[in-house]
Structures are given as structure tokens and as C-alpha cells.
Design a protein around this motif. Structure first.
Motif, PDB file in Angstrom:
ATOM      1  N   ARG A 257       0.736  -1.171   0.005  1.00  0.00           N
ATOM      2  CA  ARG A 257      -0.072   0.059   0.454  1.00  0.00           C
ATOM      3  C   ARG A 257       0.515   0.926  -0.110  1.00  0.00           C
ATOM      4  O   ARG A 257       0.710   2.201  -0.225  1.00  0.00           O
ATOM      5  N   VAL A 258       1.880   1.488   0.515  1.00  0.00           N
ATOM      6  CA  VAL A 258       2.720   2.478   0.886  1.00  0.00           C
ATOM      7  C   VAL A 258       3.281   2.225   0.374  1.00  0.00           C
ATOM      8  O   VAL A 258       4.267   3.429   0.377  1.00  0.00           O
ATOM      9  N   ILE A 259       4.335   1.116  -0.406  1.00  0.00           N
ATOM     10  CA  ILE A 259       5.740   1.541  -1.027  1.00  0.00           C
ATOM     11  C   ILE A 259       5.730   1.716  -2.826  1.00  0.00           C
ATOM     12  O   ILE A 259       5.352   2.107  -3.445  1.00  0.00           O
ATOM     13  N   ASP A 260       4.962  -0.184  -2.844  1.00  0.00           N
ATOM     14  CA  ASP A 260       4.585  -0.367  -3.782  1.00  0.00           C
ATOM     15  C   ASP A 260       3.777  -2.181  -4.088  1.00  0.00           C
ATOM     16  O   ASP A 260       4.941  -2.514  -3.792  1.00  0.00           O
ATOM     17  N   PRO A 261       3.256  -2.922  -4.900  1.00  0.00           N
ATOM     18  CA  PRO A 261       3.008  -3.669  -5.352  1.00  0.00           C
ATOM     19  C   PRO A 261       3.707  -4.634  -5.612  1.00  0.00           C
ATOM     20  O   PRO A 261       3.120  -5.334  -5.094  1.00  0.00           O
ATOM     21  N   GLY A 262       4.655  -4.093  -5.835  1.00  0.00           N
ATOM     22  CA  GLY A 262       5.393  -5.388  -6.812  1.00  0.00           C
ATOM     23  C   GLY A 262       7.168  -5.703  -5.672  1.00  0.00           C
ATOM     24  O   GLY A 262       7.735  -6.333  -5.885  1.00  0.00           O
ATOM     25  N   LEU A 263       6.742  -5.058  -4.565  1.00  0.00           N
ATOM     26  CA  LEU A 263       7.772  -5.465  -3.792  1.00  0.00           C
ATOM     27  C   LEU A 263       7.467  -5.789  -2.253  1.00  0.00           C
ATOM     28  O   LEU A 263       8.046  -6.424  -1.744  1.00  0.00           O
ATOM     29  N   THR A 264       6.123  -7.286  -2.278  1.00  0.00           N
ATOM     30  CA  THR A 264       5.742  -8.192  -1.169  1.00  0.00           C
ATOM     31  C   THR A 264       6.789  -9.139  -1.183  1.00  0.00           C
ATOM     32  O   THR A 264       6.652  -9.176   0.024  1.00  0.00           O
ATOM     33  N   LEU A 265       7.276  -9.651  -2.011  1.00  0.00           N
ATOM     34  CA  LEU A 265       8.549 -10.681  -1.543  1.00  0.00           C
ATOM     35  C   LEU A 265       9.281  -9.581  -0.874  1.00  0.00           C
ATOM     36  O   LEU A 265      10.572 -10.394   0.070  1.00  0.00           O
ATOM     37  N   ALA A 266      10.054  -8.747  -1.181  1.00  0.00           N
ATOM     38  CA  ALA A 266      10.768  -7.617  -0.702  1.00  0.00           C
ATOM     39  C   ALA A 266      10.810  -7.560   1.212  1.00  0.00           C
ATOM     40  O   ALA A 266      11.492  -7.495   2.020  1.00  0.00           O
ATOM     41  N   ALA A 267       9.697  -7.519   1.605  1.00  0.00           N
ATOM     42  CA  ALA A 267       9.343  -7.323   2.510  1.00  0.00           C
ATOM     43  C   ALA A 267       9.515  -8.330   3.415  1.00  0.00           C
ATOM     44  O   ALA A 267      10.139  -8.490   4.861  1.00  0.00           O
ATOM     45  N   ALA A 268       8.471  -9.221   2.846  1.00  0.00           N
ATOM     46  CA  ALA A 268       9.153 -10.382   3.280  1.00  0.00           C
ATOM     47  C   ALA A 268      10.256 -10.857   3.558  1.00  0.00           C
ATOM     48  O   ALA A 268      10.842 -11.595   4.973  1.00  0.00           O
ATOM     49  N   TYR A 269      11.795 -10.688   2.334  1.00  0.00           N
ATOM     50  CA  TYR A 269      12.947 -10.483   2.523  1.00  0.00           C
ATOM     51  C   TYR A 269      13.541 -10.023   4.272  1.00  0.00           C
ATOM     52  O   TYR A 269      14.374 -10.473   4.635  1.00  0.00           O
ATOM     53  N   VAL A 270      12.882  -8.912   4.053  1.00  0.00           N
ATOM     54  CA  VAL A 270      13.221  -7.858   5.262  1.00  0.00           C
ATOM     55  C   VAL A 270      13.297  -8.947   6.891  1.00  0.00           C
ATOM     56  O   VAL A 270      13.747  -8.384   7.651  1.00  0.00           O
ATOM     57  N   LEU A 271      12.035  -9.334   6.827  1.00  0.00           N
ATOM     58  CA  LEU A 271      11.407 -10.481   8.195  1.00  0.00           C
ATOM     59  C   LEU A 271      12.762 -10.976   7.832  1.00  0.00           C
ATOM     60  O   LEU A 271      12.841 -11.263   9.544  1.00  0.00           O
ATOM     61  N   PHE A 272      12.424 -11.715   6.896  1.00  0.00           N
ATOM     62  CA  PHE A 272      13.912 -13.164   7.559  1.00  0.00           C
ATOM     63  C   PHE A 272      14.975 -12.902   7.713  1.00  0.00           C
ATOM     64  O   PHE A 272      16.063 -13.158   8.695  1.00  0.00           O
ATOM     65  N   LEU A 273      15.611 -11.516   7.185  1.00  0.00           N
ATOM     66  CA  LEU A 273      17.184 -11.300   7.655  1.00  0.00           C
ATOM     67  C   LEU A 273      17.434 -10.744   8.624  1.00  0.00           C
ATOM     68  O   LEU A 273      18.262 -11.118   9.378  1.00  0.00           O
ATOM     69  N   GLY A 274      16.321 -10.096   9.448  1.00  0.00           N
ATOM     70  CA  GLY A 274      15.501  -9.988  10.691  1.00  0.00           C
ATOM     71  C   GLY A 274      15.565 -11.035  11.539  1.00  0.00           C
ATOM     72  O   GLY A 274      16.795 -11.128  12.630  1.00  0.00           O
ATOM     73  N   VAL A 275      15.030 -11.993  11.023  1.00  0.00           N
ATOM     74  CA  VAL A 275      15.583 -13.523  11.823  1.00  0.00           C
ATOM     75  C   VAL A 275      16.341 -14.510  11.780  1.00  0.00           C
ATOM     76  O   VAL A 275      16.514 -14.621  13.425  1.00  0.00           O
ATOM     77  N   LEU A 276      17.221 -13.993  10.527  1.00  0.00           N
ATOM     78  CA  LEU A 276      18.996 -14.537  10.619  1.00  0.00           C
ATOM     79  C   LEU A 276      19.259 -14.032  10.799  1.00  0.00           C
ATOM     80  O   LEU A 276      20.137 -14.804  11.956  1.00  0.00           O
ATOM     81  N   LEU A 277      19.279 -12.903  11.594  1.00  0.00           N
ATOM     82  CA  LEU A 277      20.354 -12.230  11.864  1.00  0.00           C
ATOM     83  C   LEU A 277      20.334 -12.722  13.616  1.00  0.00           C
ATOM     84  O   LEU A 277      21.473 -12.429  14.191  1.00  0.00           O
ATOM     85  N   PHE A 278      19.194 -12.023  14.316  1.00  0.00           N
ATOM     86  CA  PHE A 278      18.158 -12.182  15.695  1.00  0.00           C
ATOM     87  C   PHE A 278      17.866 -12.758  16.440  1.00  0.00           C
ATOM     88  O   PHE A 278      18.646 -13.009  16.771  1.00  0.00           O
ATOM     89  N   ARG A 279      17.173 -13.406  15.725  1.00  0.00           N
ATOM     90  CA  ARG A 279      16.731 -14.752  16.032  1.00  0.00           C
ATOM     91  C   ARG A 279      16.830 -15.678  15.357  1.00  0.00           C
ATOM     92  O   ARG A 279      15.725 -16.385  15.391  1.00  0.00           O
ATOM     93  N   PRO A 280      17.710 -16.394  14.719  1.00  0.00           N
ATOM     94  CA  PRO A 280      17.507 -17.756  14.107  1.00  0.00           C
ATOM     95  C   PRO A 280      16.773 -18.798  14.840  1.00  0.00           C
ATOM     96  O   PRO A 280      16.511 -19.862  14.035  1.00  0.00           O
ATOM     97  N   GLN A 281      16.556 -19.297  15.653  1.00  0.00           N
ATOM     98  CA  GLN A 281      16.509 -19.538  16.597  1.00  0.00           C
ATOM     99  C   GLN A 281      14.209 -19.764  16.783  1.00  0.00           C
ATOM    100  O   GLN A 281      13.554 -20.619  17.215  1.00  0.00           O
ATOM    101  N   GLY A 282      13.265 -18.534  15.791  1.00  0.00           N
ATOM    102  CA  GLY A 282      12.718 -18.588  15.966  1.00  0.00           C
ATOM    103  C   GLY A 282      12.452 -17.436  16.688  1.00  0.00           C
ATOM    104  O   GLY A 282      12.814 -17.301  17.807  1.00  0.00           O
ATOM    105  N   LEU A 283      10.828 -16.713  16.891  1.00  0.00           N
ATOM    106  CA  LEU A 283      10.360 -15.705  17.643  1.00  0.00           C
ATOM    107  C   LEU A 283      10.377 -16.171  19.087  1.00  0.00           C
ATOM    108  O   LEU A 283      10.835 -15.660  20.196  1.00  0.00           O
ATOM    109  N   PHE A 284       9.735 -17.456  19.141  1.00  0.00           N
ATOM    110  CA  PHE A 284       9.613 -17.826  20.522  1.00  0.00           C
ATOM    111  C   PHE A 284      10.489 -18.944  20.963  1.00  0.00           C
ATOM    112  O   PHE A 284      10.769 -19.424  22.170  1.00  0.00           O
ATOM    113  N   GLY A 285      11.372 -19.279  19.916  1.00  0.00           N
ATOM    114  CA  GLY A 285      12.371 -20.272  21.094  1.00  0.00           C
ATOM    115  C   GLY A 285      13.502 -19.987  21.536  1.00  0.00           C
ATOM    116  O   GLY A 285      13.644 -18.424  21.414  1.00  0.00           O
ATOM    117  N   SER A 286      13.593 -20.568  22.353  1.00  0.00           N
ATOM    118  CA  SER A 286      14.971 -20.405  23.411  1.00  0.00           C
ATOM    119  C   SER A 286      16.243 -21.445  21.984  1.00  0.00           C
ATOM    120  O   SER A 286      16.551 -21.628  21.591  1.00  0.00           O
TER     121      SER A 286
END
Lengths: 289, 309
Positions: A257-286
Motif C-alpha cells: 500500500r505504502v511503497i510499491d505493490p511489486g515489492l511484497t517479496l522484499a517485505a518478506a525478505y526484510v523480516l527473514f533477514l531480521g530473523v536470521l540476524l537476531f533470532r535464527p531459532q524463531g520468535l519464541f524459540g530458545s
């Protein structure tokens, strides 16, 4: 803003169902199923077909789609994947082989579906009226799809948490070796989980086809998103999967809605990057020790 | 240590490459076109196998690097000296690979596979977005470069990649990678910086794929994101490398030649069935030909005794 939030939640609810299917297959049966998205598209095709050919509502179609998808996926596990589990020397070897095998399967399925339905887009108009929530209007089909997805997810969660069969499944998910020692038939439970996962994903496909235009080759996109959700939520963690799916739904809607409808995968990748860098075990994983 | 056998192999390889380089004098039409495709896939699959072969980390992102390479040529061929374009492409490819590697290769292989699976599509979305913002569309790469020139450049690059693979195989890095592939925990405990070794090799294959893209751009004439980043290229490369087998340096080549011919045949006579072919080939590799042609060759040799040694 609340429009983005609600649209995102509605989308995320359907994503949650798809990712739960993948999580059953990966978390319990230990098969990274890259043909998951094609099962989704097949479910969507089935719903499309019964609706346009017989005017049967896609929701009633679930009653056929889910058992059929269960049978197909169970057979795939028994015939294709079980031999790989048996011959694998290590978890890593199984991972490589199952990735290649299910990847091959996904191409075969895309090939068959293109052959059967052609390469074009397909959609149909079902419950296309508007419905008002908090002063903004949304597609009725999206709301209905979300509600049914939530119901199925809730049923699945209750079943996994409070029945003996669900307990067996969680036991295999935690440790197949120990599950075997307490008398659980691990191959049977794995087959069941794989079939069930396929059924859940195909149901998600039937639901998503109500408001989303699909084509034969779009499956890999959904596989990708489901994988990101599963990693983000934590393998084998249903609560995490649901939360991650909702976050992805909202993030995607926001970017579209805000940036570009063609960038949906990029949004998913940003989240993925964050998880890989900070919580590779998952949101609630130990953290693994 | 360079043994007599090494010298023999080097001479044989040089002779084979020299022979391949003579092809444009024989034919400059259809056969040269197929041979150029083969040379392209030989370079891509061999450099893919240098990383994914010993480590068993399946990279599905060749198209991302390749596409970036074509864009480097597309954007710079009018303003920059032609010899510098492949170098720039190599640099960009290596940097992207380093980023992907730093993020995923410290973790297990699954993360890497997932990340690379969508990478080409991600880069395509980003490039399209930038193009839309700057009001650009696809671009024409009109040069005097002929297919023959591209073919020779690819043969030269292939020679470079084979030499590099040979050197890596004999180096400490190659040894480290083989240990990682056998058992990563053991590798860590013997003091190998596993993440570093993997990243360096992945950067290598990323850079090579980008250079191939830069060299091939003139062949496509018109470049736009949806064709430059077509993900099918990644899967073709994986199939060819695994079909040939990654156990030897010449393995991927043994997969590239038959598969390119088969692909050409299928896409001429049944263009809708290419995906089916790709799928069947994947299944064939897992269930019938684990280890590819190289594995088959080794098994046969073990059964019928070692000849030619």
C-alpha cells in the motif's frame, strides 16, 4: 492505518493455515517440502473447478479437497519420501535429498497443472460483496476465508494439544529417536503428519483462491513465504507460526500500500533477514545449548 | 607437489579446451549457438559445483548473479571501457554473495537454501522498482560483439574456472571444504573457520555467474528484469551440475552436454513440457543416479577394475 492492519490480518490468517501445513511436514515428518506451494495451487484449482463447473461453493469443496489432498500427500510420503528417510545416513543427507526430490515434484506438478489448465491466470467471483468493519469496507470473501482458516487452525491446535494422537505427533516433532523408545510408530506418525500438512495447505489454497488470482506457476512464491513464516515462527511451533504469519500479512500489505505493490517479496525478505540476524531459532524459540 | 599425472591431466584439459576453441571455424550458425549455450552452462555449473559439491549446500540463486551481470553490461557498455565491465560484474556478484553468505552460512544449510530460492525474484523486484522510480524500461545492448566472440570469452573463462577449481582442490581451502561436507562439527573442532571457507567459495561462484551474465548480455540484445532474472536458469544449473556429478572437476561438463541437447530438443518440440523435464530430471538424480554420471562412472570402475591408471 487500521485498514492496512485489518487487511494484513485477513491475509495473514490464510498464510497461517498454509504455513501450519508446511510446519507439520517439516517439524514432524522432517521433510522440507518445496512442493508445498503446488499443493496450495492444486487446492485452489480444485475449488475453482467445482465452482465454475458445478456452482459448488469453495467452502463445500473443502470437504472433498482436504481428504483428497491428505490421501495424495500420504501416498507421496510413503512412496517417495519414506525411502529417502530410510537410506539417509544423517539429517543433513536427508535434507539435501528431500529438497531435491520435492523440488523435482514441484516442477512435475507445475508441468501437469500447466498441461491440464493452461498457463493463464484463473480466478472466479465468489462473495464479492463488501462488508464494513470499523468504517472501512473489505471483500466479504476475504473475511469468510479468514474465518474458516481460523476455525481450521483452532481445530488443529486443539487436536494437537489435547488428544493422544496429537501428543504422539508433538513427541515425534521434539525427538524421533526418543519417540520410538516410548513405543510410538514414528514412520506412521510421520506419514500422518505429512498427509495432514498437505491437507491443511490445500485447504488454504482453496480458501485463498476465493480472493486471489492464481496461476499454475505461482506455487513457489507461496512455498517461499510459508518457509519464511515457519523459520520465523520456529520449526514445530504452532503459536509462533500464527504470529509470524500475521506479521508477514501485515508487513506485506503495508509495503504494497505504502511503497510499491511489486515489492511484497522484499517485505518478506526484510523480516527473514531480521530473523536470521537476531533470532535464527524463531520468535519464541530458545537458544540451542 | 605436482606429479606426472597432474601434468598429463593439465595437458589433456588444455588440449580439450584448445579443440573446443576451434569450433567457430567449423560452424558459425546453429551448432555454434548450441555450443555457446553449453559453454555458458559449463562455466556456471562448474563454479556452482566448486561450492555446492563439497559442502552439499544447494544454492538456487545463480539467476540473481547472472541477471546482475547482464545489467552491468546493459547499463555500462556505452560509457565504460568494455574490458572493465566483467570486472565490475565480478565485484558486484562477490559482494552480493558475501552478504548472503554472512547472513545464512553461519547457520545451517536450510536457511541458505530458502534464502537463495527467492533471491533472484527479490533482486528482480528491487531492480524493477528502481527502474519504475527512475522511469527506465528495458534496454537495448547493441554492440558489434558476435556470438563467436562470446563463445571464445566463455571458453577462456571456463579455462580459468577449471584452473581455479584444480588449485582449490589441492589447497588447504579445498581440504577444509571437504571436511565441512563430511561433518561440519568435526570441521569446527579441528579449528576450521567453516563460515569463512564457505563464504569465500560462495563469493567465487557468485562472481563467476555475474561475469557470465556480463559477457552474455550482447547475445540477448534486449534486456529487461523479467527475462534477465528468470529463475529457471538457477534450476538448470543445479540439474546439470548434479546430473554430471560434483565429485570431479569434469563432472558438471558431463551433465551440461546431454542436458543442453535434451533441453533444446524438448523446448523445440514441446515447449510446455520443459518444466516437466526439469522435474523428472531432479527425481531421476535423487532416485536413480545419486552422484550423477561421475558416481556411476566410479561405481562401474570399482566393479570392473581400474583401467587407465
Amino acid at each position: 492505518m487500521s485498514f492496512i492492519l485489518i487487511t494484513g490480518l485477513l491475509l495473514g490468517g490464510t498464510y497461517a493455515l498454509i504455513a501450519m501445513g508446511l510446519n507439520l511436514q517439516y517439524g514432524v515428518a522432517r521433510i522440507m517440502n518445496l512442493a508445498n506451494g503446488e499443493m496450495l495451487v492444486a487446492g485452489g484449482f480444485a475449488a475453482f473447478w467445482v465452482y465454475t463447473a458445478g456452482q459448488v461453493s469453495p467452502i463445500a469443496a473443502l470437504l472433498v479437497v482436504a481428504p483428497l489432498a491428505f490421501a495424495v500427500n500420504w501416498l507421496i510420503y510413503r512412496l517417495m519420501l519414506r525411502p529417502l528417510v530410510k537410506r539417509a545416513k544423517s539429517r543433513g543427507a536427508l535434507e539435501v535429498n528431500s529438497i531435491l526430490a520435492t523440488f523435482g515434484l514441484s516442477f512435475v506438478l507445475v508441468g501437469i497443472m500447466t498441461w491440464m489448465f493452461g498457463g493463464g491466470y484463473f480466478n472466479y467471483s465468489y462473495l464479492a460483496q463488501r462488508v464494513d468493519i470499523f468504517g472501512a469496507s473489505y471483500g466479504q470473501n476475504r473475511v469468510v476465508a479468514f474465518s474458516i482458516a481460523s476455525l481450521i487452525a483452532l481445530a488443529l491446535w486443539l487436536w494437537l494439544s489435547y488428544t493422544r494422537a496429537g501428543l504422539r505427533m508433538r513427541a515425534v516433532s521434539v525427538s524421533p529417536e526418543s519417540a520410538r523408545l516410548v513405543g510410538i510408530d514414528v514412520p506412521a506418525v510421520s506419514g500422518l503428519a505429512f498427509g495432514l500438512g498437505g491437507a491443511v495447505t490445500a485447504s488454504g489454497g482453496a480458501l485463498i483462491s476465493m480472493f486471489f488470482t492464481l496461476d499454475a506457476s505461482v506455487g513457489v512464491m507461496f512455498t517461499m513465504k510459508a518457509l519464511i513464516i515457519v523459520i520465523m515462527g520456529g520449526v514445530g511451533d504452532i503459536r509462533g507460526t500464527i504470529v509470524a504469519a500475521l506479521i508477514l500479512g501485515i508487513a506485506e500489505t503495508f509495503v504494497a500500500r505504502v511503497i510499491d505493490p511489486g515489492l511484497t517479496l522484499a517485505a518478506a525478505y526484510v523480516l527473514f533477514l531480521g530473523v536470521l540476524l537476531f533470532r535464527p531459532q524463531g520468535l519464541f524459540g530458545s537458544k540451542p545449548t | 607437489m605436482i606429479t606426472l599425472r597432474d601434468i598429463r591431466n593439465l595437458l589433456l584439459a588444455a588440449a580439450a579446451l584448445g579443440l573446443a576453441a576451434l569450433l567457430p571455424f567449423y560452424d558459425s550458425g546453429y551448432i555454434l549457438s548450441i555450443a555457446t549455450t553449453m559453454a555458458m552452462f559449463t562455466v556456471l555449473a562448474t563454479s556452482w559445483a566448486l561450492f555446492s559439491g563439497p559442502t552439499h549446500y544447494i544454492s538456487l540463486s545463480t539467476a540473481a548473479f547472472f541477471g546482475l551481470g547482464t545489467f552491468v553490461t546493459g547499463l555500462g557498455f556505452q560509457t565504460l571501457p568494455r574490458g572493465r565491465l566483467p570486472l565490475i560484474a565480478a565485484g558486484i556478484g562477490a559482494v552480493l554473495a558475501a552478504v548472503v553468505g554472512l547472513v545464512t552460512l553461519r547457520l545451517s544449510g536450510v536457511y541458505f537454501v530458502i534464502f537463495t530460492l527467492g533471491l533472484a525474484e527479490l533482486v528482480r523486484q528491487l531492480v524493477t522498482w528502481v527502474q519504475n522510480r527512475t522511469g527506465q524500461r528495458g534496454m537495448y545492448v547493441l554492440t558489434s560483439i558476435t556470438e563467436r566472440d562470446i563463445y571464445w570469452q566463455l571458453i577462456g573463462l571456463a579455462a580459468l574456472v577449471f584452473l581455479l577449481g584444480w588449485l582449490i582442490g589441492r589447497s588447504r581451502l579445498g581440504f577444509a571444504l571437504r571436511i565441512i561436507g563430511n561433518d561440519e562439527t568435526v570441521a569446527k573442532h579441528s579449528g576450521i573457520d567453516t563460515a569463512m571457507a564457505k563464504i569465500v567459495l560462495f563469493m567465487n561462484s557468485g562472481a563467476v555467474a555475474a561475469v557470465v551474465g556480463a559477457l552474455l548480455a550482447p547475445r540477448y540484445i534486449y534486456i529487461e528484469p523479467s527475462t534477465a532474472f528468470a529463475p529457471i536458469l538457477s534450476f538448470q544449473v543445479v540439474i546439470m551440475a548434479l546430473l554430471g556429478g560434483t565429485g570431479r572437476l569434469w563432472g558438471p561438463l558431463a551433465g551440461v552436454i546431454p542436458f543442453t541437447i535434451l533441453w533444446e530438443f524438448i523446448s523445440r518440440h514441446a515447449p510446455n513440457q520443459t518444466l516437466l523435464l526439469l522435474g523428472v530430471a531432479f527425481l531421476l538424480i535423487v532416485y536413480v543416479l545419486p552422484g550423477g554420471f561421475v558416481g556411476l562412472y566410479d561405481r562401474l570402475r570399482r566393479r570392473f577394475g581400474a583401467w587407465g591408471q
